[in-house]
Design a protein around this motif. Structure first.
Motif, mmCIF file in Angstrom:
data_model
loop_
_atom_site.group_PDB
_atom_site.id
_atom_site.type_symbol
_atom_site.label_atom_id
_atom_site.label_comp_id
_atom_site.label_asym_id
_atom_site.label_seq_id
_atom_site.Cartn_x
_atom_site.Cartn_y
_atom_site.Cartn_z
ATOM 1 N N UNK A 18 0.675 -1.567 -0.063
ATOM 2 C CA UNK A 18 0.065 0.007 0.029
ATOM 3 C C UNK A 18 1.005 1.210 -0.159
ATOM 4 N N UNK A 19 1.862 1.432 0.964
ATOM 5 C CA UNK A 19 2.827 2.614 0.957
ATOM 6 C C UNK A 19 3.316 2.597 -0.430
ATOM 7 N N UNK A 20 3.948 1.380 -1.085
ATOM 8 C CA UNK A 20 4.414 1.649 -2.488
ATOM 9 C C UNK A 20 3.744 2.317 -3.548
ATOM 10 N N UNK A 21 2.447 1.775 -3.454
ATOM 11 C CA UNK A 21 1.585 2.338 -4.329
ATOM 12 C C UNK A 21 1.214 3.896 -4.278
ATOM 13 N N UNK A 31 3.944 4.272 8.069
ATOM 14 C CA UNK A 31 5.058 3.540 7.190
ATOM 15 C C UNK A 31 6.412 3.402 7.804
ATOM 16 N N UNK A 32 6.802 4.627 8.187
ATOM 17 C CA UNK A 32 8.145 4.486 8.913
ATOM 18 C C UNK A 32 8.149 3.783 10.267
ATOM 19 N N UNK A 33 6.982 4.019 11.051
ATOM 20 C CA UNK A 33 6.857 3.396 12.126
ATOM 21 C C UNK A 33 6.805 1.596 12.091
ATOM 22 N N UNK A 80 10.082 2.751 -3.731
ATOM 23 C CA UNK A 80 9.420 3.737 -4.172
ATOM 24 C C UNK A 80 10.300 4.861 -3.998
ATOM 25 N N UNK A 81 11.021 5.044 -2.751
ATOM 26 C CA UNK A 81 11.853 6.098 -2.809
ATOM 27 C C UNK A 81 13.266 5.985 -3.626
ATOM 28 N N UNK A 82 13.507 4.639 -3.845
ATOM 29 C CA UNK A 82 14.633 4.473 -4.911
ATOM 30 C C UNK A 82 14.216 4.861 -6.222
#
Length: 208
Positions: free
Chosen positions: A62-65, A113-115, A125-127
């Motif tokens: 979900x976070x990636x999307x 997400x980070x937690x 996704x950040x890459x």
């Protein structure tokens, strides 16, 4: 037959991600139950485990999307505003930070997400964002628009600055109160890469 099986698997993944986006946005990762994640999609827990491993794996998808959508939206906003390549690079970063005000983005990507998933700099996704920033900087370097500094190092610092600014905004009790400060600081920091300093002060508030 293989194509049909693959298609059904993709449809199942899409249903689970859609249901999870709704549950995580409304209740948060910790409070969302397995039934919230499967019943809404008309699927079983077995389908979730088979496709994502566990609840954490589903959150990662979900976070990636959503994070990818944030980057695409930021690029679209930069194109809408126009300007030269540098203006667009700044606009992309500013729009990414501003996305921290979107409730779904704030809760799922920037808080849960980070937690749950750990350091965002390791997310796929950040890459992708990093790679896009490197391409933009390489083009600017070819034009002589930025100082002769290492492209990857510069891209990592820019991407990190935008991400951390978004995280700061999302974590604030009144995110809208700090958004302008975050965007302004990001733009001034980024402009240190320019071969020539901007002639006028950056007015970040007008860019949001």
């Amino acid at each position: 037959m293989a194509a049909t099986r693959a298609q059904k698997m993709e449809e199942t993944r899409a249903k689970l991600i859609k249901a999870a986006r709704k549950a995580f946005a409304e209740k948060g990762f910790a409070a969302a139950s397995m039934d919230d994640l499967t019943a809404e999609a008309g699927l079983t827990r077995g389908a979730l485990y088979h496709n994502f491993g566990d609840k954490k794996g589903l959150l990662a998808a979900v976070v990636d999307q959503i994070d990818s959508e944030m980057a695409q939206s930021a690029m679209a906003e930069a194109e809408r505003k126009g300007g030269d390549a540098w203006d667009k690079l700044l606009a992309e970063g500013s729009a990414y930070i501003a996305a921290a005000l979107v409730p779904e983005v704030r809760r799922i990507v920037l808080l849960d997400g980070p937690a749950v998933l750990g350091d965002p700099s390791h997310w796929p996704s950040q890459n992708k964002c990093l790679a896009a920033t490197m391409q933009s900087l390489e083009a600017l370097a070819a034009q002589g628009a930025i100082k002769p500094v290492d492209i990857e190092a510069s891209a990592r610092l820019l991407a990190g600055a935008a991400l951390n600014a978004a995280l700061w905004v999302a974590a604030n009790e009144r995110p809208s109160d700090v958004l302008g400060k975050a965007v302004e600081a990001f733009e001034h920091l980024a402009s240190g890469l320019l071969a020539q300093a901007p002639a006028l002060p950056i007015k970040s508030i007008d860019r949001i």
